[in-house]
Design an enzyme around this catalytic site. Sequence first.
Site, PDB file in Angstrom:
ATOM      1  N   ASP A 152       0.849  -1.194   0.000  1.00 40.28           N
ATOM      2  CA  ASP A 152       0.000   0.000   0.000  1.00 40.28           C
ATOM      3  C   ASP A 152       0.885   1.245   0.000  1.00 40.28           C
ATOM      4  OD1 ASP A 152      -2.161   1.667   0.099  1.00 40.28           O
ATOM      5  OD2 ASP A 152      -2.892   0.977   2.046  1.00 40.28           O
ATOM      6  N   HIS A 225      -7.302  -0.177  -9.755  1.00 35.91           N
ATOM      7  CA  HIS A 225      -7.101   0.860  -8.750  1.00 35.91           C
ATOM      8  C   HIS A 225      -5.965   1.805  -9.139  1.00 35.91           C
ATOM      9  CE1 HIS A 225      -7.098   2.837  -4.902  1.00 35.91           C
ATOM     10  NE2 HIS A 225      -5.838   2.497  -4.680  1.00 35.91           N
TER      11      HIS A 225
END
Length: 318
Positions: A152, A225
């Site tokens: 992330d 994403h």
Amino acid sequence: MKAAAYASQNVTDYPNNNTIFAIWKFKEVPGIPAAFERLCGLVDNLNHSFTIRVPSGRASCVMGIGHDAWVQLGLPSPLPKELKPFEAITGAKHTAVTTPADLHFHLRGPDMAVCFDMLIAITEVLAPVADCLEEIHGFRYWDGRSILGFVDGTENPVGAERQQFAIVGDEDPAFKGGSYLFVQKYLHQMEAWTRLPVEEQEKVIGRYKLSDIEMTDAVKPGNSHSALASLEDEQGNELKIVRDNMPFGNPSKKEIGTYFIAYANTFSTTRRMLERMFIGVPAGNYDRILDFSTAITGSLFFVPTMDLLGQYSAGDAS
């Protein structure tokens, strides 16, 4: 001694191993201004104290203030240019909801004891005048991965770029050194996610899971994403935000998620990213990660400088 003018709160530090996020809403009771004055002094005290007590631990306490609280507390007016209640973003299938909030605390530490002690001190000041709506205990998961298994924050700015993209500059001189803070609590549908083959998960994210290498444009789906979370200005320059996302969870209750937290020099950048994710480009081509991750909160705050907090600090708390 008060902090120097334009001394920013520690919004550009990198995520630590442990974090507590806390959102508070004022009650309809007397004593709120006095509690806030104590709080301003406490934030300064906590940062100085833990810098000395944990010199290599990157411990910090960052406080953000929502629009309604800013007005209620009589903080400087006109307000920061883009500080207002967050307006929900509704796409064809998914919604970035808006939820009430007055104060947000981002507590970082090398171990949970640091964060825990900071929250205890904050709670002692706030509990008589406010309710804690969210308390999220975040942790570093393996090599910086979310619970979904992918690293992330790979596209986060690094070095001097963190200051450039996170801190308000000359575009709003009255609030130079501040930062716009936006947060969302996401819950993941882990059973559906783990049923996806790794190759399909990679198409959702737009990166290869093991290596964290981004797919080429020829391979990466347009609703991945990484494709929709990327943003450029009219001149083709990349626009970024500083994410300090952390995973959290209570597996026995099947509550597993990611706390999304973004600092930016302008909220419009963050909002455009959210619109691309929830509405899609073109409309309807939304971020496929939302089929497995549901935003259940959404709040906007402004993080003022330590100098501004010092102006409101009670003498006995600093």
